[in-house]
Scaffold this active site. Structure first.
Site, PDB file in Angstrom:
ATOM      1  N   HIS A  70      13.281   3.997  -1.998  1.00  0.00           N
ATOM      2  CA  HIS A  70      14.705   3.975  -2.330  1.00  0.00           C
ATOM      3  C   HIS A  70      15.537   4.453  -1.140  1.00  0.00           C
ATOM      4  CE1 HIS A  70      13.230   3.423  -6.336  1.00  0.00           C
ATOM      5  NE2 HIS A  70      12.711   4.636  -6.384  1.00  0.00           N
ATOM      6  N   ARG A 168      11.337  -3.195  -2.861  1.00  0.00           N
ATOM      7  CA  ARG A 168       9.935  -3.476  -3.152  1.00  0.00           C
ATOM      8  C   ARG A 168       9.208  -3.843  -1.862  1.00  0.00           C
ATOM      9  NH1 ARG A 168      10.550  -7.621  -6.769  1.00  0.00           N
ATOM     10  NH2 ARG A 168      11.099  -6.165  -8.421  1.00  0.00           N
TER      11      ARG A 168
END
Length: 324
Positions: A70, A168
């Site tokens: 993140h 991802r």
């Protein structure tokens, strides 16, 4: 939500679209109620704050989640304004785990960008991670920039900044409903990944004591939230010292049922009623106003809850700036 093993991937407890079940805001979404809440509800640290600050959820992985990372607030503000512009720091509390359940949290020391890319190319990425076999009660702090993934056969209670920004990196070649490989975000992930920091990972817990008796554990204290556990099997009453209420808290009942009695230090916030009682069950999440003062805990069965209280980074930044 009362069943901690549903056949779903995750359940958001404080999404702004979640509907409030009881109290003066019953029937409204959390987002609607947040706009109407006074300082007695929010706390002085969140006066005028536009967005709800923290997201709690249960995660029920039935397979390995994607390896992901993140961004922090600065990167998100610059590069992801359309997605809310807020980064994502989070923590995981393991509610339950089957023997052998594992997760990956952070890279092993010495892993470079080049080594990471080579492992990604030959599908040996997991070998570069700190791997942890988990048990109920284990806690992990995952700051922005730390790559990670959760494995199956566990239930996680997650506390995080209110953000859904996820990059991802590797998804085990899984495909979506149309047979296409799921999208990866490798370039952005490499921009935000921290290859040098040793921050984060498994947390060494500290006991929370009342009259020298352990009643829970302190889990995480970071610029965005603090979290702890609290357990009780007998009646307890606490009188809080009256002061300006600074911040609300969120209680997630992990086990047990019973009732909580309360009184308010902010007269009028509940209309003509400044004291009351509510009943709780396992799996419920309760918004506890900043203006609550005294509390009585009346369990029918032994109770365990996770308490999460948000911090306001803007408030902390202003305080530090004013002190300079």
């Amino acid at each position: 939500m009362h069943d901690l093993n549903p056949l779903i991937g995750e359940a958001w407890l404080t999404g702004v679209d979640c509907r409030i079940a009881s109290g003066p805001f019953a029937g409204q979404t959390l987002g609607q109620a947040w706009k109407e809440m006074t300082i007695g509800w929010r706390g002085a640290k969140f006066a005028g704050e536009l967005d709800f600050p923290v997201l709690l959820k249960f995660i029920f992985p039935t397979d390995k989640l994607s390896i992901q990372v993140h961004p922090d607030d600065a990167y998100a503000a610059t590069n992801e304004p359309a997605a809310g512009g807020r980064g994502k720091t989070e923590m995981w509390y393991v509610v339950s785990a089957e023997p052998g359940a594992r997760l990956l949290a952070g890279l092993k020391p010495g892993v470079s960008r080049q080594k990471f890319l080579a492992a990604l190319a030959d599908r040996t990425l997991e070998e570069l991670f700190q791997s942890h076999e988990v048990r109920a009660g284990d806690t992990f702090f995952i700051p922005a920039g730390m790559p990670h993934t959760i494995g199956p056969n566990m239930v996680i209670c997650e506390v995080q900044e209110y953000s859904d920004l996820t990059y991802r990196i590797y998804d085990y070649d899984r495909r979506d409903a149309k047979g296409r490989l799921r999208e990866l975000h490798i370039e952005k992930a490499l921009e935000v990944m921290d290859f040098n920091s040793g921050a984060g990972g498994k947390v060494v817990l500290r006991p929370q004591l009342i009259r020298n008796k352990k009643v829970g554990e302190f889990l995480v204290d970071c610029p965005y939230f603090s979290a702890s556990t609290f357990e009780f099997g007998q009646r307890i009453h606490m009188s809080m010292v009256p002061k300006l209420p600074e911040r609300f808290s969120l209680w997630v009942f992990l086990a047990g049922e019973g009732a909580i009695g309360w009184s308010s230090s902010a007269p009028g916030m509940f209309g003509k009623i400044d004291a009351g009682q509510f009943s709780y069950r396992q799996g419920e999440c309760w918004f506890i106003p900043a203006g609550f003062r005294s509390r009585g805990y009346y369990p029918k069965t032994k109770t365990s809850l996770l308490v999460a209280s948000p911090f306001n980074p803007k408030d902390e930044l202003k305080k530090n700036t004013d002190a300079e």
